[in-house]
Design an enzyme around this catalytic site. Structure first.
Site, PDB file in Angstrom:
ATOM      1  N   GLY A  22      22.139  -5.999  -6.305  1.00  0.00           N
ATOM      2  CA  GLY A  22      22.924  -6.819  -5.380  1.00  0.00           C
ATOM      3  C   GLY A  22      24.173  -6.153  -4.818  1.00  0.00           C
ATOM      4  N   ARG A  75       3.029 -17.754  -3.325  1.00  0.00           N
ATOM      5  CA  ARG A  75       4.057 -17.472  -2.318  1.00  0.00           C
ATOM      6  C   ARG A  75       4.548 -18.768  -1.660  1.00  0.00           C
ATOM      7  NH1 ARG A  75       4.766 -12.693  -0.954  1.00  0.00           N
ATOM      8  NH2 ARG A  75       2.605 -12.085  -1.282  1.00  0.00           N
ATOM      9  N   MET A 100      12.757  -8.075  -2.645  1.00  0.00           N
ATOM     10  CA  MET A 100      11.527  -7.289  -2.732  1.00  0.00           C
ATOM     11  C   MET A 100      10.274  -8.136  -2.687  1.00  0.00           C
ATOM     12  SD  MET A 100      12.833  -4.371  -2.702  1.00  0.00           S
ATOM     13  CE  MET A 100      11.472  -3.284  -3.060  1.00  0.00           C
ATOM     14  N   ARG A 101      10.349  -9.261  -2.046  1.00  0.00           N
ATOM     15  CA  ARG A 101       9.172 -10.138  -1.979  1.00  0.00           C
ATOM     16  C   ARG A 101       8.746 -10.261  -0.517  1.00  0.00           C
ATOM     17  NH1 ARG A 101       5.659 -13.198  -5.250  1.00  0.00           N
ATOM     18  NH2 ARG A 101       5.425 -15.328  -4.511  1.00  0.00           N
ATOM     19  N   LEU A 103       7.348 -11.922   2.778  1.00  0.00           N
ATOM     20  CA  LEU A 103       7.538 -13.292   3.235  1.00  0.00           C
ATOM     21  C   LEU A 103       6.348 -13.740   4.071  1.00  0.00           C
ATOM     22  CD1 LEU A 103      11.240 -12.834   4.338  1.00  0.00           C
ATOM     23  CD2 LEU A 103      10.430 -13.970   2.260  1.00  0.00           C
ATOM     24  N   HIS A 119      17.352  -2.327   5.834  1.00  0.00           N
ATOM     25  CA  HIS A 119      16.348  -1.359   5.398  1.00  0.00           C
ATOM     26  C   HIS A 119      16.983   0.028   5.401  1.00  0.00           C
ATOM     27  CE1 HIS A 119      12.389   0.253   4.671  1.00  0.00           C
ATOM     28  NE2 HIS A 119      12.666   1.186   5.561  1.00  0.00           N
ATOM     29  N   GLU A 152       7.391 -11.630  11.408  1.00  0.00           N
ATOM     30  CA  GLU A 152       6.251 -11.603  10.482  1.00  0.00           C
ATOM     31  C   GLU A 152       5.764 -10.176  10.209  1.00  0.00           C
ATOM     32  OE1 GLU A 152       6.431 -13.095  13.352  1.00  0.00           O
ATOM     33  OE2 GLU A 152       5.030 -11.991  14.621  1.00  0.00           O
ATOM     34  N   ASP A 155       9.655  -5.152   8.251  1.00  0.00           N
ATOM     35  CA  ASP A 155      10.637  -4.212   8.825  1.00  0.00           C
ATOM     36  C   ASP A 155      10.470  -4.091  10.338  1.00  0.00           C
ATOM     37  OD1 ASP A 155      11.556  -3.722   6.222  1.00  0.00           O
ATOM     38  OD2 ASP A 155      10.194  -2.050   5.929  1.00  0.00           O
ATOM     39  N   GLU A 184      24.952   1.368   4.295  1.00  0.00           N
ATOM     40  CA  GLU A 184      24.378   0.010   4.302  1.00  0.00           C
ATOM     41  C   GLU A 184      25.470  -1.050   4.148  1.00  0.00           C
ATOM     42  OE1 GLU A 184      20.908  -0.820   1.841  1.00  0.00           O
ATOM     43  OE2 GLU A 184      20.511   1.324   1.678  1.00  0.00           O
TER      44      GLU A 184
HETATM   45  C1  GRF Z   1      18.980  -1.201  -0.538  1.00  0.00           C
HETATM   46  O1  GRF Z   1      18.824   0.176  -0.365  1.00  0.00           O
HETATM   47  C2  GRF Z   1      18.269  -1.948   0.553  1.00  0.00           C
HETATM   48  O2  GRF Z   1      18.332  -1.321   1.792  1.00  0.00           O
HETATM   49  C3  GRF Z   1      16.867  -1.953   0.035  1.00  0.00           C
HETATM   50  O3  GRF Z   1      16.990  -2.179  -1.344  1.00  0.00           O
HETATM   51  C4  GRF Z   1      18.256  -1.698  -1.785  1.00  0.00           C
HETATM   52  C5  GRF Z   1      18.948  -2.846  -2.428  1.00  0.00           C
HETATM   53  O4  GRF Z   1      20.150  -2.460  -3.034  1.00  0.00           O
HETATM   54  N1  GRF Z   1      16.056  -2.917   0.736  1.00  0.00           N
HETATM   55  P1  GRF Z   1      21.181  -3.538  -3.564  1.00  0.00           P
HETATM   56  O5  GRF Z   1      20.406  -4.492  -4.470  1.00  0.00           O
HETATM   57  O6  GRF Z   1      21.775  -4.249  -2.382  1.00  0.00           O
HETATM   58  O7  GRF Z   1      22.197  -2.757  -4.327  1.00  0.00           O
END
Ligand code: GRF
Length: 212
Positions: A22, A75, A100-101, A103, A119, A152, A155, A184
Site C-alpha cells: 500500500g 468474482r 491484484m484482482r 475486474l 501501472h 474492461e 491496463d 508512481e
Molecule cells: C506498484 O508498482 C503498482 O504500480 C503495481 O503494484 C505496485 C503496488 O505497490 N500495480 P504498493 O502496494 O502501492 O506499494
C-alpha cells in the site's frame, strides 16, 4: 463524457483498493493530509487480502481500512461486496493501487469513469504482470508509470498522466522498481489532482485540458 467525480457535493471522497504493502495508498493519503489534494478525503481503504500491510498502515494513519477477502468467493460476489462498501462510504473516486484482482466488465462499467489505476510502465508498453522486468528484458532504455482510467481491457483505459524513468545499465528489477515507485507516488497524486480539478475531459482516447 465528464470524468470529474460528483460535483454536486463539496469535495471528493476517495476509496483506495489494495492487495499489498500500500505505498501508493499511503502516498495519496499523505498528500491529502498535507493539503496537496484540497477538497479530497480518503473515505476508505479496502484490501482483498487479509494480511495486506497497507491495511495496518492506513489504520495507523487514522483511515478506515477493511479487508474484504476475495479468496474463496466468486468474482461477482466479491465485487458486489466491494461496491456495497464503496457506496456505504460514499466514495466518489476509486483508486486502484496495487490491486491484484481482475475486474469484471460489470464492475468497470459501473465505476470506470470514476476509477483510476496505476501501472509501473509507460502503457501501452509492458502491460500485465512484472512490468519492470518486462522493460529490462526487452532492453528498453526508458520506462515509467501510467495513471489511467479503468475500462474492461486490462491496463487499457484512457491515460491521465505518465512519468518517465531512465533505465540504467546497472539496474536490476529491484532497483528499477524502486525508482519507478518513487515516480508512481508523485504521478498518482498529480493524476488525482487533474481528475478532481474538473478542468480536463476525455476526447477520444486523450485526456485534455478543457478549453475556456
Ligand atoms: C506498484 O508498482 C503498482 O504500480 C503495481 O503494484 C505496485 C503496488 O505497490 N500495480 P504498493 O502496494 O502501492 O506499494
Amino acid at each position: 463524457m465528464t470524468t470529474s467525480p460528483d460535483s454536486t457535493r463539496n469535495g471528493t471522497r476517495i476509496g483506495i483498493l489494495i492487495s499489498g504493502r500500500g505505498s501508493n495508498a499511503m502516498a495519496i493519503l499523505r498528500a491529502v493530509q498535507e493539503g496537496r489534494l484540497p477538497g479530497c478525503e480518503i473515505a476508505v481503504v479496502i484490501s482483498n487480502i487479509a494480511g495486506a500491510g497497507g491495511i495496518e498502515a492506513a489504520r495507523g494513519a487514522g483511515v478506515p481500512a477493511v479487508a474484504l477477502e476475495s479468496k474463496g468467493r466468486s468474482r461477482a460476489e466479491h465485487e458486489q461486496a466491494v461496491t456495497a462498501l464503496l457506496e456505504k462510504f460514499r466514495v466518489d473516486l476509486v483508486c486502484l493501487a496495487g490491486y491484484m484482482r481482475l475486474l469484471s466488465a460489470e464492475f468497470t462499467q459501473r465505476w470506470g469513469s470514476r476509477m483510476l489505476n496505476i501501472h509501473p510502465s509507460l502503457l501501452p508498453a509492458f502491460a500485465g504482470l512484472h512490468a519492470q522486468r518486462q522493460a529490462l528484458e526487452y532492453g528498453a532504455q526508458v520506462t515509467g508509470c501510467t495513471v489511467h482510467f479503468v475500462n474492461e481491457v486490462m491496463d487499457g483505459g484512457v491515460i491521465v498522466l505518465q512519468r518517465t524513468c531512465e533505465i540504467l545499465p546497472e539496474d536490476t528489477e529491484d532497483t528499477l522498481s524502486a525508482r519507478v515507485l518513487r515516480e508512481e507516488h508523485q504521478a498518482y497524486v498529480e493524476a488525482i489532482a487533474r481528475v478532481v480539478s474538473g478542468e480536463y475531459e476525455v476526447v477520444g482516447r486523450r485526456y485534455l485540458k478543457s478549453e475556456g
